[in-house]
Design a protein around this motif. Structure first.
Motif, PDB file in Angstrom:
ATOM      1  N   PHE A  10      11.168  81.974 -17.156  1.00 52.51           N
ATOM      2  CA  PHE A  10      10.059  81.376 -17.900  1.00 52.51           C
ATOM      3  C   PHE A  10       8.835  82.226 -17.601  1.00 52.51           C
ATOM      4  O   PHE A  10       8.318  82.211 -16.495  1.00 52.51           O
ATOM      5  N   TYR A  11       8.397  82.987 -18.627  1.00 52.81           N
ATOM      6  CA  TYR A  11       7.305  83.941 -18.431  1.00 52.81           C
ATOM      7  C   TYR A  11       6.046  83.400 -19.116  1.00 52.81           C
ATOM      8  O   TYR A  11       6.013  83.256 -20.337  1.00 52.81           O
ATOM      9  N   HIS A  12       5.038  83.139 -18.318  1.00 49.96           N
ATOM     10  CA  HIS A  12       3.781  82.574 -18.813  1.00 49.96           C
ATOM     11  C   HIS A  12       2.728  83.683 -18.921  1.00 49.96           C
ATOM     12  O   HIS A  12       2.426  84.361 -17.933  1.00 49.96           O
ATOM     13  N   ILE A  13       2.164  83.818 -20.133  1.00 44.39           N
ATOM     14  CA  ILE A  13       1.170  84.875 -20.369  1.00 44.39           C
ATOM     15  C   ILE A  13      -0.226  84.290 -20.162  1.00 44.39           C
ATOM     16  O   ILE A  13      -0.635  83.364 -20.870  1.00 44.39           O
ATOM     17  N   SER A  14      -0.953  84.857 -19.215  1.00 43.94           N
ATOM     18  CA  SER A  14      -2.297  84.340 -18.955  1.00 43.94           C
ATOM     19  C   SER A  14      -3.341  85.458 -18.984  1.00 43.94           C
ATOM     20  O   SER A  14      -3.054  86.577 -19.402  1.00 43.94           O
ATOM     21  N   THR A  15      -4.521  85.096 -18.545  1.00 38.41           N
ATOM     22  CA  THR A  15      -5.686  85.956 -18.739  1.00 38.41           C
ATOM     23  C   THR A  15      -6.402  86.234 -17.424  1.00 38.41           C
ATOM     24  O   THR A  15      -6.319  85.428 -16.487  1.00 38.41           O
ATOM     25  N   ASP A  16      -7.138  87.337 -17.385  1.00 46.20           N
ATOM     26  CA  ASP A  16      -7.946  87.636 -16.186  1.00 46.20           C
ATOM     27  C   ASP A  16      -9.152  86.690 -16.075  1.00 46.20           C
ATOM     28  O   ASP A  16      -9.797  86.635 -15.036  1.00 46.20           O
ATOM     29  N   GLU A  17      -9.440  85.940 -17.177  1.00 45.89           N
ATOM     30  CA  GLU A  17     -10.642  85.089 -17.160  1.00 45.89           C
ATOM     31  C   GLU A  17     -10.529  83.952 -16.153  1.00 45.89           C
ATOM     32  O   GLU A  17     -11.524  83.342 -15.776  1.00 45.89           O
ATOM     33  N   VAL A  18      -9.287  83.653 -15.689  1.00 43.20           N
ATOM     34  CA  VAL A  18      -9.101  82.588 -14.686  1.00 43.20           C
ATOM     35  C   VAL A  18      -9.790  82.946 -13.369  1.00 43.20           C
ATOM     36  O   VAL A  18     -10.118  82.073 -12.572  1.00 43.20           O
ATOM     37  N   LEU A  47     -12.709  94.498  -8.031  1.00 50.92           N
ATOM     38  CA  LEU A  47     -11.713  94.314  -9.089  1.00 50.92           C
ATOM     39  C   LEU A  47     -10.950  93.024  -8.822  1.00 50.92           C
ATOM     40  O   LEU A  47     -10.823  92.602  -7.672  1.00 50.92           O
ATOM     41  N   PHE A  48     -10.419  92.394  -9.874  1.00 46.50           N
ATOM     42  CA  PHE A  48      -9.537  91.231  -9.690  1.00 46.50           C
ATOM     43  C   PHE A  48      -8.168  91.725  -9.228  1.00 46.50           C
ATOM     44  O   PHE A  48      -7.571  92.592  -9.879  1.00 46.50           O
ATOM     45  N   THR A  49      -7.671  91.160  -8.119  1.00 49.09           N
ATOM     46  CA  THR A  49      -6.282  91.429  -7.728  1.00 49.09           C
ATOM     47  C   THR A  49      -5.507  90.125  -7.904  1.00 49.09           C
ATOM     48  O   THR A  49      -6.093  89.072  -8.192  1.00 49.09           O
ATOM     49  N   GLU A  50      -4.209  90.171  -7.668  1.00 45.95           N
ATOM     50  CA  GLU A  50      -3.385  88.962  -7.800  1.00 45.95           C
ATOM     51  C   GLU A  50      -3.772  87.932  -6.740  1.00 45.95           C
ATOM     52  O   GLU A  50      -3.404  86.762  -6.853  1.00 45.95           O
ATOM     53  N   LYS A  51      -4.516  88.363  -5.715  1.00 43.69           N
ATOM     54  CA  LYS A  51      -4.892  87.431  -4.640  1.00 43.69           C
ATOM     55  C   LYS A  51      -6.290  86.841  -4.833  1.00 43.69           C
ATOM     56  O   LYS A  51      -6.714  85.970  -4.072  1.00 43.69           O
ATOM     57  N   THR A  52      -7.011  87.288  -5.854  1.00 40.71           N
ATOM     58  CA  THR A  52      -8.357  86.759  -6.102  1.00 40.71           C
ATOM     59  C   THR A  52      -8.275  85.255  -6.383  1.00 40.71           C
ATOM     60  O   THR A  52      -7.409  84.813  -7.162  1.00 40.71           O
TER      61      THR A  52
END
Ligand code: NAD
Ligand code: TYD
Length: 357
Positions: A133-141, A150-155
Motif C-alpha cells: 500500500f503506497y501512499h503518495i504525500s507531500t513535503d508540505e507536511v 532541508l527536509f529529511t525523512e526525520k524532520t
C-alpha cells in the motif's frame, strides 16, 4: 509484485496520477491497472486518451470516501498493490473549504487502508509481505524552512495549511496501520511538481495560461517564497521505483534539488514565453501583478532526497530550464485541452460517455 499483479491507482485522472497510470500501463503490460477516480474538477479522462484502449487498463468512477463502494471494489479485484494519489490538492481551495480536504484526504485514505487490511487479512500476528500500500504525500507536511536547511525523512511534521494538515493526518494513519496491523505500507513525500496535464490553478500552468492570454499574472506577497520544483515525469519514475523496490514501513523524500523564488521563476517563464510567442522582450513580464499574500504562506520548501538516491538509485533526469521549456511548449500546443479543462467541457463529455457504458 508478481508478473500478473492487479494494481489499484487512485486519482489516476489527475495531474500526477495520469503520468503514473501511463507509466504503469505501458511499462508493465502483464499488470492489470485499475484507475479509481471521482473525476472532480481536477480529474480528467482526456489526460489518459493515449492509453484508454490498452487491454490492461480499466477505469472505475467512484469516490474513496464511500466505504461500501471501496470495500466492494477491493473484493471484486483482489488488488496486490495500491498506489494512492487521490486527493484534494490545492492549498488555496483548502483555505476556503477545509472540510472537503478532511473528507477525501483523511477519511478517503482511512477507507482505503481499511479495505486493504481486510482483503489482505493484515494483523499484528500476520505480517503481509507480498502486497504493498503506497501512499503518495507531500513535503508540505514538514511545514516551512527558514533560509537554511532541508527536509529529511526525520524532520518533525509541522503542517500549516488545511491541505498540509489533512495530508499529515493521512500519513499518520498510514504509519499507524503499519505499526498496529503490519499493513505493508510505504510513503513518499515529494516537492512541487510541474509538467503537462497540470490543472491551471497552480502557479506554473496558471501563469502560462495567463501570459498566453495577456492577462495579469498574480504573484502572492513579494514573490519571495521558495519551492523545490520537480518535473512530473521524474516523480512518476520515482513512484515506479519506490513501489517496486521501497522497503515496507519506510518513508522516502522526493525532490528536484531545484529551489526557485516564485518571482525568479515567473521571470524565467516570461522570458521563455516572450521567445516562444515572438513577443518583444519584457512584454510578458509587464503582466506580473503583486497581490495579497496567501494566509499562512509557507516561506520555503526544500527536500533532501539522498535516501532515495543512495538506497534505490533514483535521481531527477531533467534540468529545470529544459523541463520548463518543454512544459511551455506542451501548453502552447494543447490549447484545446487548456480551454476544455477551464470550461469544464471535458468533464461533461467524459461523464456522459461513462454513463453510456
Ligand atoms: P490533482 O488535484 O491534479 O488530482 C487529484 C485526483 O484525485 C483527481 O483526478 C481527482 O478527480 C481525484 N479525486 C479527488 N477526490 C477524490 C475522491 N474523493 N475519490 C476519488 N478520486 C478523487 O492532484 P495531483 O497534483 O496530481 O496530486 C496527486 C497526489 O500527489 C496528491 O495526493 C497530492 O497530495 C500529492 N502531491 C502533489 C504534488 C504536486 O506538486 N502537485 C506534490 C507532492 C505530492
Ligand atoms: P502552488 O502552485 O499553489 O503550490 P503550493 O502552494 O502547493 O506550493 O503555489 C506555488 C507557489 O506560488 C506558492 O508559494 C504560492 C505561489 N502562488 C502565487 O504566487 N500566485 C498564484 O496565483 C498561485 C496559484 C501560487
Amino acid at each position: 509484485m508478481t508478473k500478473k499483479s492487479c494494481i489499484l491507482i487512485t486519482g489516476g485522472a489527475g495531474f500526477i496520477g495520469s503520468h503514473v497510470v501511463r507509466v504503469f500501463v505501458k511499462k508493465y503490460p502483464d499488470y492489470t491497472i485499475v484507475n479509481l477516480d471521482k473525476l472532480t474538477y481536477a480529474g480528467n479522462l482526456a489526460n489518459l486518451k493515449d492509453i484508454e484502449d490498452f487491454s490492461n487498463y480499466n477505469f472505475v468512477k467512484g469516490d474513496i470516501t464511500d466505504n461500501t463502494f471501496v470495500l466492494n471494489l477491493f473484493e471484486q479485484y483482489q488488488f496486490d498493490g495500491v498506489i494512492h494519489l487521490a486527493a484534494e490538492s490545492h492549498v488555496d481551495r483548502s483555505i476556503s473549504n477545509p472540510i472537503e480536504f478532511v473528507m477525501t484526504n483523511v477519511i478517503g485514505t482511512v477507507n482505503l487502508l481499511n479495505a486493504a487490511k481486510k482483503i489482505w487479512n493484515a494483523n499484528i500476528d500476520n505480517p503481509v509481505s507480498n502486497k504493498k500500500f503506497y501512499h503518495i504525500s507531500t513535503d508540505e507536511v514538514y511545514g516551512s524552512l527558514g533560509a537554511e536547511g532541508l527536509f529529511t525523512e526525520k524532520t518533525a511534521y509541522d503542517p500549516h495549511s488545511p491541505y498540509s494538515a489533512s495530508k499529515a493526518s493521512s500519513d499518520h494513519f498510514v504509519r499507524a496501520y503499519f505499526d498496529t496491523y503490519k499493513l505493508p505500507v510505504v510513503i513518499s513525500n515529494c516537492s512541487n511538481n510541474y509538467g503537462s496535464f497540470h490543472f491551471p490553478e497552480k502557479l506554473i500552468p496558471l501563469a502560462i495560461n495567463n501570459i498566453k492570454n495577456m492577462r495579469p499574472v498574480p504573484v502572492y506577497g513579494k514573490g519571495e517564497n521558495i519551492r523545490d520544483w520537480l518535473f512530473v515525469e521524474d516523480h512518476a519514475a520515482a513512484i515506479d521505483c519506490i513501489f517496486h523496490q521501497g522497503k515496507i514501513g519506510s518513508t522516502y523524500n522526493i525532490g528536484g534539488n531545484n529551489e526557485w523564488k516564485n518571482i525568479d521563476l515567473i521571470h524565467l517563464l516570461c522570458q521563455i514565453m516572450d521567445k516562444k510567442l515572438d513577443r518583444t522582450e519584457g512584454t510578458s513580464a509587464s503582466l506580473i501583478t503583486f497581490v495579497k499574500d496567501r494566509a499562512g504562506h509557507d516561506l520555503r520548501y526544500a527536500i533532501d532526497a539522498s535516501k532515495l538516491q543512495n538506497e534505490l538509485g533514483w535521481k531527477p533526469s531533467l534540468k529545470f530550464e529544459e523541463g520548463l521549456e518543454k512544459t511551455v511548449s506542451w501548453y502552447l500546443s494543447h490549447e484545446e485541452w487548456l480551454n476544455n479543462v477551464t470550461s469544464g467541457a471535458y468533464k461533461e463529455y467524459y461523464t456522459e460517455q461513462y454513463a453510456k457504458r
